[in-house]
Design a protein around this motif. Structure first.
Motif, PDB file in Angstrom:
ATOM      1  N   HIS A  62      37.033 132.499  12.452  1.00 63.43           N
ATOM      2  CA  HIS A  62      36.245 132.277  11.238  1.00 63.43           C
ATOM      3  C   HIS A  62      35.062 131.358  11.513  1.00 63.43           C
ATOM      4  CE1 HIS A  62      39.764 133.391   8.353  1.00 63.43           C
ATOM      5  NE2 HIS A  62      39.525 134.305   9.274  1.00 63.43           N
ATOM      6  N   GLU A  63      35.089 130.683  12.638  1.00 67.01           N
ATOM      7  CA  GLU A  63      33.937 129.859  13.030  1.00 67.01           C
ATOM      8  C   GLU A  63      32.957 130.769  13.760  1.00 67.01           C
ATOM      9  OE1 GLU A  63      34.815 126.402  15.386  1.00 67.01           O
ATOM     10  OE2 GLU A  63      32.699 125.856  15.577  1.00 67.01           O
ATOM     11  N   ARG A  64      31.710 130.788  13.308  1.00 63.10           N
ATOM     12  CA  ARG A  64      30.787 131.800  13.821  1.00 63.10           C
ATOM     13  C   ARG A  64      29.371 131.256  13.942  1.00 63.10           C
ATOM     14  NH1 ARG A  64      31.719 135.084   8.206  1.00 63.10           N
ATOM     15  NH2 ARG A  64      30.466 133.756   6.857  1.00 63.10           N
ATOM     16  N   GLY A  93      39.994 142.112  15.196  1.00 64.24           N
ATOM     17  CA  GLY A  93      40.506 141.778  13.864  1.00 64.24           C
ATOM     18  C   GLY A  93      39.445 141.301  12.901  1.00 64.24           C
ATOM     19  N   LEU A  94      38.194 141.546  13.221  1.00 64.17           N
ATOM     20  CA  LEU A  94      37.097 141.098  12.356  1.00 64.17           C
ATOM     21  C   LEU A  94      36.431 142.312  11.708  1.00 64.17           C
ATOM     22  CD1 LEU A  94      35.550 138.423  14.776  1.00 64.17           C
ATOM     23  CD2 LEU A  94      37.145 138.037  12.904  1.00 64.17           C
ATOM     24  N   GLY A  95      35.563 142.059  10.727  1.00 66.82           N
ATOM     25  CA  GLY A  95      34.948 143.185  10.030  1.00 66.82           C
ATOM     26  C   GLY A  95      33.717 142.780   9.245  1.00 66.82           C
ATOM     27  N   GLU A  96      33.491 143.504   8.152  1.00 70.73           N
ATOM     28  CA  GLU A  96      32.268 143.299   7.369  1.00 70.73           C
ATOM     29  C   GLU A  96      32.078 141.859   6.908  1.00 70.73           C
ATOM     30  OE1 GLU A  96      32.617 146.745   4.480  1.00 70.73           O
ATOM     31  OE2 GLU A  96      30.468 146.330   4.395  1.00 70.73           O
ATOM     32  N   ARG A  97      33.198 141.193   6.588  1.00 71.00           N
ATOM     33  CA  ARG A  97      33.095 139.799   6.116  1.00 71.00           C
ATOM     34  C   ARG A  97      32.501 138.886   7.175  1.00 71.00           C
ATOM     35  NH1 ARG A  97      39.080 138.266   4.369  1.00 71.00           N
ATOM     36  NH2 ARG A  97      38.144 136.598   3.136  1.00 71.00           N
ATOM     37  N   ASP A  98      32.582 139.328   8.418  1.00 67.95           N
ATOM     38  CA  ASP A  98      32.163 138.458   9.522  1.00 67.95           C
ATOM     39  C   ASP A  98      30.755 138.768  10.011  1.00 67.95           C
ATOM     40  OD1 ASP A  98      34.901 137.244   9.811  1.00 67.95           O
ATOM     41  OD2 ASP A  98      35.346 139.369  10.030  1.00 67.95           O
ATOM     42  N   LEU A  99      30.120 139.767   9.397  1.00 69.22           N
ATOM     43  CA  LEU A  99      28.739 140.110   9.776  1.00 69.22           C
ATOM     44  C   LEU A  99      27.782 139.096   9.155  1.00 69.22           C
ATOM     45  CD1 LEU A  99      28.192 143.948   9.332  1.00 69.22           C
ATOM     46  CD2 LEU A  99      28.128 142.647  11.461  1.00 69.22           C
ATOM     47  N   VAL A 100      27.036 138.417   9.979  1.00 72.51           N
ATOM     48  CA  VAL A 100      26.037 137.450   9.528  1.00 72.51           C
ATOM     49  C   VAL A 100      24.748 137.750  10.293  1.00 72.51           C
ATOM     50  CG1 VAL A 100      27.653 135.641   8.849  1.00 72.51           C
ATOM     51  CG2 VAL A 100      26.910 135.792  11.239  1.00 72.51           C
ATOM     52  N   PRO A 101      23.623 137.144   9.903  1.00 73.07           N
ATOM     53  CA  PRO A 101      22.396 137.381  10.682  1.00 73.07           C
ATOM     54  C   PRO A 101      22.616 137.090  12.169  1.00 73.07           C
ATOM     55  CG  PRO A 101      21.851 136.299   8.630  1.00 73.07           C
ATOM     56  CD  PRO A 101      23.356 136.311   8.726  1.00 73.07           C
TER      57      PRO A 101
END
Lengths: 238, 217
Positions: free
Chosen positions: A47-49, A133-141
């Motif tokens: 969750h840290e990105r 295990g990641l997805g759309e919620r994890d897409l950032v600029p």
């Protein structure tokens, strides 16, 4: 020094791996005009990105280059840019999606084009993210290595063609254990047709542990504090 | 640096006819739906305040405001009259239909306790920050949302100019008392505002102040 790992990606290729702190990833533009869209996540705590605003405002810049750093959304430093023959890498324009690729280049599906079919950056990111295990919620600029976009005083953007030449490279020294997710799709503002994403070489080398006198830590006091936050994390977790 | 005056546009809407009128106090958050066709006005009541704002598709929270899609599609870094805000799935969320400020930021993001230690000093970590307000807001909405769902936000009334050589600065505000921005919803959206509690940034003279939100049907 010989790399401990090396791979060449075709244009519109995709790749994701964990690269631990103490290793340097070199991206090399093999033919000129490449683009590497990249997202970064803390490997054990995904969750840290990568955080575009903290990276920009923490260093008072609008783009990335050596010796600047790549910041997480938790006040820490993912990586330092330790080598850079290009000098300007975009981090505000995001990536292409299916609609943009169809609008600009038309439809080229697998049935007619086999593996030359047209991919887009958003699809590539989501495919690789799903494996962790990641997805759309994890897409950032995302970062767009090798691509230069400048703004005029009114904020209008211009994509600079011919910015990255064959052999240009950028080195990322990882300060945290990082999940690197990348693709080699064209920059979303790349004006040229036809569809022509360029190949990129990835090479990984071991590196020495940086000190507080390192160029990334001294270019801005914010980077030194972010690196101290990173050291604190490892002080407690290891 | 003055904003282009051609983007300044006043609204014909009368606050006394608004269907909803609420003041968000300094440091508080505000979570409220705005339905397709409704108009949302955010007022900088005392001037030079930052209204950190996120928008989500009301019916599909995975589809949310995207700074990079908005910048890429508009070919421009700043938000003002005529700007359409786009979602991560390339949907038009809202369009700015009036603006008496002239420029709003979408690069600077929100303050967090962790980024405050990076930007200012380690001893400011306990201070209230926008991301805490955003976390409270998405938890209040539900859907199992958490920090993952907080993306790069808009800072209404903030001026973050980029120079042609790539510098970036947090300049003095170009906003003032009672300046506002007005947005027409192009689809049903959820709006989440963190009225910024930042006490370390000279942009607001170290004094966070209220914003007012109005909605017209």
């Amino acid at each position: 020094m010989e790399p401990i790992y090396e791979i060449e990606l075709t244009g519109a290729g995709m790749w994701s791996r964990v690269i631990s702190r103490g290793k340097t990833l070199r991206l090399t533009d093999l033919t000129g005009g490449a683009n590497v869209g990249m997202l970064l996540y803390h490997a054990p705590e995904r969750h840290e990105r990568y955080n575009m605003p903290d990276t920009l405002k923490g260093q008072h810049i609008f783009y990335l280059r050596a010796p600047y750093g790549i910041h997480s959304d938790m006040g820490r430093l993912f990586a330092s840019i330790t080598g850079d023959t290009c000098g300007w890498h975009d981090t505000v324009c995001g990536t292409s999606d299916a609609e943009l690729v169809e609008e600009r280049y038309g439809v080229h599906n697998f049935q007619e084009a086999r593996n030359e079919f047209y991919r887009n950056g958003r699809e590539c990111f989501l495919i690789e993210l799903a494996k962790w295990g990641l997805g759309e919620r994890d897409l950032v600029p995302n970062i767009n290595f090798f691509s230069k976009v400048v703004a005029d005083v009114d904020g209008n953007l211009s994509y600079m063609e011919g910015h990255s030449k064959a052999g240009d490279h950028v080195d990322l020294r990882f300060e945290m254990d990082t999940l690197v997710v990348l693709n080699t799709c064209q920059h979303p503002l790349h004006p040229s047709t036809p569809y022509d994403p360029r190949p990129v070489k990835l090479s990984v080398f071991p590196n020495a542990t940086p000190t507080m006198e390192d160029a990334t830590m001294t270019v801005r006091p914010e980077n030194a504090r972010a690196y101290r936050n990173t050291l604190d994390y490892y002080l407690l977790s290891r | 640096m003055a904003a282009s005056t051609s983007l300044l546009k006043e609204s014909p809407l009368d606050p006394s006819c608004a269907a909803y009128d609420h003041t968000v106090l300094a440091g508080d958050h505000w979570l409220h739906p705005v339905k397709k066709g409704q108009v949302l006005r955010i007022v900088d009541v005392e001037g030079n305040q930052a209204a950190d704002t996120l928008f989500y598709n009301l019916h599909e929270p995975l589809d949310r405001y995207s700074a990079s899609d908005t910048i890429r599609r508009g070919h421009n870094l700043y938000l003002s009259t005529g700007t359409t805000l786009y979602s991560t799935r390339s949907h038009a969320l809202l369009t700015i239909v009036a603006d008496t400020c002239g420029r709003h930021d979408t690069l600077g993001g929100a303050c967090s306790r962790e980024s405050n230690t990076m930007r200012y000093s380690f001893d400011v970590e306990p201070m209230h920050a926008c991301r805490d307000s955003f976390i409270c807001g998405v938890q209040q909405w539900g859907h199992g949302m958490n920090k993952r769902d907080i993306t790069c936000n808009i800072n209404f009334f903030m001026n973050v100019p980029v120079t042609p050589d790539g510098g970036l600065s947090f300049a003095d505000g170009i906003s003032g008392p009672n300046r506002y921005v007005e947005l027409r919803a192009e689809m049903d959206v959820m709006c989440l505002i963190s009225n910024c509690p930042q006490l370390n940034n000279p942009c607001n003279a170290y004094n966070p102040t209220p914003v007012r939100v109005l909605i017209w049907d």
